[in-house]
Design an enzyme around this catalytic site. Structure first.
Site, PDB file in Angstrom:
ATOM      1  N   ASP A  44       0.827  -1.149   0.097  1.00  0.00           N
ATOM      2  CA  ASP A  44      -0.174   0.064   0.032  1.00  0.00           C
ATOM      3  C   ASP A  44       1.111   1.371   0.078  1.00  0.00           C
ATOM      4  O   ASP A  44       1.940   1.024   0.503  1.00  0.00           O
ATOM      5  CB  ASP A  44      -0.854   0.144   1.261  1.00  0.00           C
ATOM      6  CG  ASP A  44      -1.511   1.226   1.410  1.00  0.00           C
ATOM      7  OD1 ASP A  44      -2.398   1.556   0.365  1.00  0.00           O
ATOM      8  OD2 ASP A  44      -1.753   1.925   2.442  1.00  0.00           O
ATOM      9  N   ASP A 245      -1.444  -0.691   6.127  1.00  0.00           N
ATOM     10  CA  ASP A 245      -1.393  -0.159   7.717  1.00  0.00           C
ATOM     11  C   ASP A 245      -2.960   0.466   7.955  1.00  0.00           C
ATOM     12  O   ASP A 245      -3.109   0.780   9.344  1.00  0.00           O
ATOM     13  CB  ASP A 245      -0.340   1.007   7.848  1.00  0.00           C
ATOM     14  CG  ASP A 245      -0.733   2.370   7.238  1.00  0.00           C
ATOM     15  OD1 ASP A 245      -1.324   2.296   6.178  1.00  0.00           O
ATOM     16  OD2 ASP A 245      -0.386   3.279   7.899  1.00  0.00           O
ATOM     17  N   ASP A 249      -7.339  -1.388   4.200  1.00  0.00           N
ATOM     18  CA  ASP A 249      -6.498  -2.294   3.834  1.00  0.00           C
ATOM     19  C   ASP A 249      -6.539  -3.778   4.265  1.00  0.00           C
ATOM     20  O   ASP A 249      -6.373  -4.832   4.011  1.00  0.00           O
ATOM     21  CB  ASP A 249      -4.806  -2.034   4.395  1.00  0.00           C
ATOM     22  CG  ASP A 249      -4.167  -0.865   3.683  1.00  0.00           C
ATOM     23  OD1 ASP A 249      -4.739  -0.704   2.419  1.00  0.00           O
ATOM     24  OD2 ASP A 249      -3.456  -0.139   4.472  1.00  0.00           O
TER      25      ASP A 249
END
Length: 288
Positions: A44, A245, A249
């Site tokens: 990410d 995080d 996600d």
């Protein structure tokens, strides 16, 4: 047979213990075993590759100005102070640094993957990406071109519309973590494909990917589509790890063969992941 029954759990316990010594929390023996088979690592962008603490960089007004730049920033910040998004916080902090008085907000609505809308001082305000402006049929004039050059610098441009007319762009930049490029290189040296996933626009995403040495970029991915993108990579017959995080996600972390959460992120992400990097250090992925 006895030797095998003793050696297998002992080796897993030693592996998990060594991970803990290195700030890598491994939830199960299965996660440890799967880790060695990983072929693709999906990172990410915000808060993983980047610090996740964006800062305000530019305030541009449209060719036919509706308001001055400070007024544009004041109205936008008034809306964004209600939002929990890291980019929103950057705008609010930018306004506070200029000592601008923020106004009350009505009818605030978050539009996932697009932006936000609200009413401030009887004005309808839209703040968001190009998709939002196109959806609301707002004429952008030269602002669209300006947004491209902002994105090419690795900044995130956000369009502001007042009462259905384009008013300007506010740009925010999120700096890359010092260890990101090194961590990505370490993974590539292990023969692992590194993919970056982000809801950010393609130009900004590719500018950041260039800085850290990532070749494959999945950009403009809506939060709810992250898990589906992991599924599509798995459909290429790859063992996939997802690193993230944030709350959005979590489904992707659960979908991946292994989810790796940043210890500096949200509890939901850590709960969904098989591995947690306590210090949020990306170099921990290759170590794991």
């Amino acid at each position: 047979p006895c030797a095998l029954g003793l050696a297998t759990p002992m080796s897993l316990m030693v592996g998990i213990g060594k991970g803990a010594e290195n700030g890598i929390l491994i939830r199960s023996g299965e996660a440890l075993q799967t880790a060695r088979a990983i072929q693709t690592v999906v990172l990410d962008k915000t808060g993983t590759i980047t610090k996740g603490k964006p800062e305000l960089t530019d305030v541009l007004i449209s060719d036919q100005p509706i308001v001055k730049d400070d007024e544009l920033l004041r109205l936008a910040s008034s809306v964004e102070k209600v939002s929990e998004h890291p980019l929103a916080q950057a705008i609010v902090e930018g306004a506070q640094a200029r000592k601008l008085e923020l106004a009350a907000v009505k009818d605030f609505e978050a539009i996932p993957g697009h932006g936000v809308s609200a009413k401030v001082e009887n004005r309808n305000i839209l703040i968001g990406n190009l998709k939002l402006m196109h959806r609301e049929k707002i004429e952008l004039g030269s602002l669209e071109e300006k947004s491209k050059s902002i994105a090419d610098d690795g900044k995130t441009p956000m369009f502001i519309a007042l009462d259905g007319k384009a008013a300007g762009i506010i740009a925010v930049a999120d700096t890359v973590k010092e260890d990101s490029a090194e961590a990505i290189k370490a993974l590539q040296n292990l023969g692992i494909e590194v993919v970056m996933i982000t809801g950010d626009n393609r130009r900004t995403a590719e500018a950041i990917a260039r800085k850290v040495g990532v070749v494959r970029v999945l950009a403009e991915v809506l939060p709810e589509d992250k898990a589906n993108n992991i599924h599509l990579l798995q459909a290429e017959n790859k063992k996939v790890a997802m690193v993230g995080d944030g709350i959005n996600d979590a489904p992707a972390l659960a979908q991946a063969h292994i989810g790796i959460a940043m210890g500096t992120g949200t509890d939901v992400a850590m709960e969904s992941a098989a591995v947690t990097l306590v210090h949020g250090d990306l170099r921990g992925i290759a170590r794991a």
